[in-house]
Design an enzyme around this catalytic site. Structure first.
Site, short mmCIF file in Angstrom:
data_model
loop_
_atom_site.label_atom_id
_atom_site.label_comp_id
_atom_site.label_asym_id
_atom_site.label_seq_id
_atom_site.Cartn_x
_atom_site.Cartn_y
_atom_site.Cartn_z
N ARG A 1 1.29 -6.53 12.83
CA ARG A 1 0.71 -5.91 14.03
C ARG A 1 0.56 -6.93 15.16
NH1 ARG A 1 -3.41 -1.02 12.29
NH2 ARG A 1 -2.02 -0.10 10.73
N SER B 1 -9.88 -6.02 10.54
CA SER B 1 -11.11 -5.35 10.12
C SER B 1 -11.95 -6.39 9.40
CB SER B 1 -10.77 -4.17 9.20
OG SER B 1 -11.89 -3.36 8.98
N ARG C 1 2.42 0.92 10.24
CA ARG C 1 1.91 1.37 8.94
C ARG C 1 3.04 1.29 7.92
NH1 ARG C 1 -2.84 3.86 8.15
NH2 ARG C 1 -2.98 4.34 10.39
N ARG D 1 0.84 -1.20 0.00
CA ARG D 1 0.00 0.00 0.00
C ARG D 1 0.87 1.24 0.00
NH1 ARG D 1 -4.72 -1.75 4.38
NH2 ARG D 1 -5.27 -3.70 3.33
N GLU E 1 -5.87 -1.03 15.75
CA GLU E 1 -6.52 -2.00 14.86
C GLU E 1 -5.56 -3.12 14.46
OE1 GLU E 1 -7.79 -2.39 10.23
OE2 GLU E 1 -7.74 -0.37 11.08
#
Length: 434
Positions: free
Chosen positions: A398, A359, A284, A269, A356
């Site tokens: 994560r 999701s 991130r 990403r 987070e």
């Protein structure tokens, strides 16, 4: 995309529903385009009827006194004009239809009624909290400091090799990262009925259109240069969900609970628009790993399927004894293609915050309409859109962060959760060194 019949039936109601997502649906533009399309279609139908009628006029003209040749010439002139008018009407209809499809491709999914109002993640509603954050008798470090002290997490090396938002792992930390992937895949295949799949890490434009990543979010993707229009996948959701593209599943193929797939892939990403956020560490990254869960179900099953899929992701956190909370996303934080999403947020002592880690979303028939993914309803015998769902089970990096921070020890070592020890050759802790 949205069912155009639903939009036509009550575009204002659609606009009001999408306002919860803070999206302004252009009702007037939609109505104007749809009217243009309808007018052009009506003109085309009328012209086709005129062409059919004109072909029968030769006899009438001859009967009225014209010669056969003159009658044929007159009809030919009429047919030529009808052909020109028909081409214009057909082109106008296609132009309006293409504009309608472009508008709908840019329109997000309508949120479920259960989605709460809100503008941002601050307005998400907590559903449950599991586990108690650990009390430390020393000042807990964040995962970057832990990894650097162990000598096994190196952002500087990654920066030299590539740039910012990449990481290099070594030794036991790298092995723990790999162990997490194997552990998650085993849990989902052995306990929750998922079929493991291996998929390409490059996808074409149609695949990204199908899941809703394009055309809206092109700036978030890495596009390859060359003669093939390929993109690096942002998540395994894209290739796996496209298993259903342009396909009709017989009811028997779906089994009792639908189809379940799990895939481990790297994800890529650009993180456009997130500059300044989480620049430190593994939270991130431009490249990271995920174990992704994807389900195809009958429409009547998707609400229950979302609860089940979310519990499968929760199972990983519980087995690793990582405290977390579950929130339902508000309208302003809800994803473009989702109609209802639960986020699982793991406790990170280094940040003293929940972050987070998964999701889990129900997309209803939104992606299926974009992909022409259908099942044959045995009650009607007709194809209908499937419902698609996906969720992280979990984000591997994560999860690694959560273990490093929650399982850190006063001497700098990190305790390995019992569930992962068989994947670490029986090791119980990570210590400094290779």
């Amino acid at each position: 995309m949205l069912d155009i019949k639903v939009v036509r039936n009550d575009p204002q109601a659609v606009a009001e529903a999408l306002a919860k997502k803070r999206h302004q649906f252009p009702v007037d533009s939609f109505l104007q385009l749809d009217a243009r399309r309808k007018d052009a279609d009506v003109r085309s139908q009328n012209l086709l009827a005129e062409r059919k009628s004109a072909s029968k006029k030769i006899g009438e003209l001859v009967a009225s006194g014209l010669t056969v040749d003159d009658a044929k010439a007159q009809v030919a002139t009429i047919l030529e004009q009808i052909a020109r008018d028909l081409d214009e009407a057909t082109a106008a209809a296609k132009e309006a239809q293409d504009a309608l499809e472009a508008l709908l491709l840019e329109t997000p999914n309508m949120p479920d009624r259960a989605v709460p109002e809100g503008d941002s993640e601050d307005d998400n509603q907590e559903v449950l909290v599991w586990g108690t954050p650990r009390s430390f008798d020393f000042q807990p470090l964040d995962h970057v400091d832990i990894g650097e002290k162990l000598g096994q997490l190196d952002a500087a090396m990654a920066g030299k090799i590539t740039g910012t938002r990449f990481s290099v792992m070594q030794g036991s930390v790298a092995r723990l990262h790999r162990a997490l992937i194997q552990f998650m895949l085993d849990q989902h295949t052995q306990h929750h009925g998922y079929t493991e799949v291996y998929v390409p890490y490059l996808v074409n434009r149609d695949s990204l259109l199908g899941t809703g990543n394009l055309p809206k979010f092109e700036e978030d993707l890495f596009k390859l240069q060359g003669d093939q229009e390929y993109y690096l996948i942002p998540t395994a959701e894209v290739p796996v969900t496209n298993f259903a593209r342009d396909r009709i599943f017989e009811d028997s193929e779906l089994g009792q609970e639908g189809l379940r797939f799990v895939a481990h892939t790297p994800c890529f990403r650009s993180e456009a628009g997130s500059y300044g956020r989480d620049t430190r560490g593994l939270i991130r990254q431009h490249q990271f790993e995920k174990v992704e869960l994807v389900q195809f179900v009958r429409p009547s099953q998707s609400s229950a399927a979302l609860e089940g899929l979310t519990s499968h992701a929760e199972h990983i956190l519980k087995t690793l004894d990582l405290p977390y909370r579950k929130v339902v996303l508000c309208g302003g934080d809800l994803g473009f293609s989702s109609q209802l999403t639960y986020d699982l947020e793991v406790w990170l002592p280094g940040q003293q915050a929940y972050r987070e880690i998964s999701s889990c979303s129900n997309f209803g028939d939104y992606q299926a309409r974009r992909m022409m993914a259908r099942w044959r309803n045995p009650d009607t015998g007709k194809p209908e859109p499937l419902h698609t769902l996906n969720g992280s089970g979990l984000a591997v990096g994560r999860t690694l962060v959560a273990i490093l921070e929650n399982c850190q020890m006063a001497d700098g070592d990190v305790a390995i959760p019992a569930a992962l020890q068989p994947y670490m050759a029986g090791a119980t802790r990570i210590s400094a060194g290779p």
